[in-house]
Scaffold this motif. Structure first.
Motif, mmCIF file in Angstrom:
data_model
loop_
_atom_site.group_PDB
_atom_site.id
_atom_site.type_symbol
_atom_site.label_atom_id
_atom_site.label_comp_id
_atom_site.label_asym_id
_atom_site.label_seq_id
_atom_site.Cartn_x
_atom_site.Cartn_y
_atom_site.Cartn_z
ATOM 1 N N HIS A 51 24.150 -14.325 -43.887
ATOM 2 C CA HIS A 51 23.699 -13.373 -42.865
ATOM 3 C C HIS A 51 24.632 -12.167 -42.915
ATOM 4 C CE1 HIS A 51 23.721 -11.685 -38.698
ATOM 5 N NE2 HIS A 51 22.422 -11.823 -38.845
ATOM 6 N N ARG A 66 23.317 0.640 -36.949
ATOM 7 C CA ARG A 66 23.519 -0.797 -37.102
ATOM 8 C C ARG A 66 22.220 -1.489 -37.513
ATOM 9 N NH1 ARG A 66 23.317 -5.702 -34.436
ATOM 10 N NH2 ARG A 66 25.183 -7.015 -34.565
ATOM 11 N N SER A 67 22.338 -2.416 -38.429
ATOM 12 C CA SER A 67 21.216 -3.253 -38.823
ATOM 13 C C SER A 67 21.745 -4.632 -39.189
ATOM 14 C CB SER A 67 20.448 -2.639 -39.999
ATOM 15 O OG SER A 67 21.297 -2.496 -41.128
ATOM 16 N N GLU A 68 20.849 -5.604 -39.258
ATOM 17 C CA GLU A 68 21.263 -6.947 -39.658
ATOM 18 C C GLU A 68 20.135 -7.644 -40.394
ATOM 19 O OE1 GLU A 68 21.511 -10.101 -36.549
ATOM 20 O OE2 GLU A 68 21.357 -8.394 -35.192
ATOM 21 N N GLY A 69 20.492 -8.716 -41.083
ATOM 22 C CA GLY A 69 19.487 -9.446 -41.839
ATOM 23 C C GLY A 69 20.132 -10.495 -42.716
ATOM 24 N N THR A 83 16.242 -6.933 -44.270
ATOM 25 C CA THR A 83 16.634 -6.449 -42.948
ATOM 26 C C THR A 83 15.653 -7.003 -41.922
ATOM 27 O OG1 THR A 83 17.532 -4.413 -43.904
ATOM 28 C CG2 THR A 83 17.064 -4.400 -41.540
ATOM 29 N N THR A 84 16.185 -7.585 -40.859
ATOM 30 C CA THR A 84 15.340 -8.161 -39.809
ATOM 31 C C THR A 84 15.415 -7.393 -38.499
ATOM 32 O OG1 THR A 84 17.139 -9.697 -39.218
ATOM 33 C CG2 THR A 84 15.484 -10.488 -40.791
ATOM 34 N N SER A 85 16.433 -6.547 -38.339
ATOM 35 C CA SER A 85 16.589 -5.756 -37.115
ATOM 36 C C SER A 85 17.427 -4.513 -37.430
ATOM 37 C CB SER A 85 17.302 -6.587 -36.028
ATOM 38 O OG SER A 85 17.550 -5.827 -34.876
ATOM 39 N N PRO A 86 17.052 -3.335 -36.912
ATOM 40 C CA PRO A 86 16.035 -3.030 -35.901
ATOM 41 C C PRO A 86 14.634 -2.867 -36.478
ATOM 42 C CG PRO A 86 17.220 -1.039 -36.459
ATOM 43 C CD PRO A 86 17.871 -2.139 -37.239
ATOM 44 N N TYR A 87 14.481 -2.978 -37.773
ATOM 45 C CA TYR A 87 13.181 -2.916 -38.425
ATOM 46 C C TYR A 87 13.148 -4.046 -39.449
ATOM 47 C CZ TYR A 87 16.110 -0.591 -41.873
ATOM 48 O OH TYR A 87 17.133 -0.297 -42.749
ATOM 49 N N LYS A 88 11.996 -4.255 -40.096
ATOM 50 C CA LYS A 88 11.860 -5.336 -41.069
ATOM 51 C C LYS A 88 11.525 -4.755 -42.443
ATOM 52 C CE LYS A 88 9.749 -9.107 -39.753
ATOM 53 N NZ LYS A 88 8.700 -10.024 -39.223
ATOM 54 N N TRP A 103 7.421 -4.076 -43.153
ATOM 55 C CA TRP A 103 6.513 -4.789 -42.264
ATOM 56 C C TRP A 103 5.723 -3.782 -41.438
ATOM 57 C CZ3 TRP A 103 5.079 -9.729 -42.089
ATOM 58 C CH2 TRP A 103 4.426 -10.211 -40.948
#
Length: 231
Positions: A51, A66-69, A83-88, A103
């Protein structure tokens, strides 16, 4: 998105991936550790799941973006940055080509990224980093190692002119016990930088089929479950 910006983004993503193989190191931390030892540890990681939380620091903004995934890696040259957040979005390479998805309207839409041979050149240049050969091969990266009470830092300076125009250096921050890669900092030539912190790292798991499929990549939750990190 123009060509240069897209290439810069892809380089950041791909360069973040291979250095995580250091997490498999079993070197004795009560003795000096060399670049050769770290390179050998990286070579033992065939696959990796982790992660990430990424902060992109740009001079134009007061606050980082900031992003995460999740990042998946499998030798030779298979990389999935989702990337799952803030977009996919998904950027995936199966070792022979690259695809990007976003997405939209409840489904994945494949994008035309138009990088072709240039991106494959970048992938081939970092293959030595994936395999831990940076310690002995100075053609693609100049490597150095420093140590403090917080752990080790490997600094890689790209030697290729195209990459160096976009990326000044890569800093890999390792835990003091060499059992984890805490963060990777990608420093760009203009002063901007990307700080990526990692958790939930699992090495040498068996990746599910289609994890790196450029047509219809496997759902990330299935990969998380295979890594023992699912719900």
């Amino acid at each position: 998105m123009n060509y240069g910006r897209n290439m810069r983004r892809i380089i950041r993503i791909i360069l973040a991936a291979p250095v995580l193989g250091i997490t498999t190191s079993d070197a004795q931390t009560n003795a000096p550790v060399s670049l050769e030892q770290l390179g050998g540890a990286m070579a033992r990681a065939e696959t990796l799941f982790t992660h990430f939380v990424q902060e992109r620091h740009l001079s134009l903004f007061n606050e980082p973006l900031r992003s995460e995934g999740f990042l998946c890696f499998q030798k030779p040259g298979r990389i999935r940055w989702e990337t799952t957040s803030p977009y996919k979005s998904i950027l995936v390479s199966d070792g022979s080509g690259v695809a990007q998805f976003e997405w939209a309207d409840g489904k994945w839409k494949k994008l035309e990224i138009g990088l072709g041979d240039a991106l494959q050149n970048v992938v081939s240049q970092i293959a030595g980093v994936m395999d831990g050969r940076f310690a002995g091969d100075r053609r693609n990266y100049s490597a150095s190692l420093t140590h403090s009470s917080e752990g080790y830092v490997v600094k890689l300076v790209p030697q290729n002119a195209m990459v160096r125009r976009m990326m000044a250096a890569i800093e890999v921050h390792l835990a003091a016990d060499l059992k984890g890669t805490r963060r990777v900092v990608l420093r760009e030539t203009g002063g901007d930088f990307t700080d990526i912190r990692f958790s939930e790292q699992v090495a040498n798991l068996v990746m599910p089929p289609r994890s790196f499929d450029r047509t219809a990549p496997m759902d990330i939750e299935t990969i998380r479950s295979a890594a023992g990190k699912g719900p």
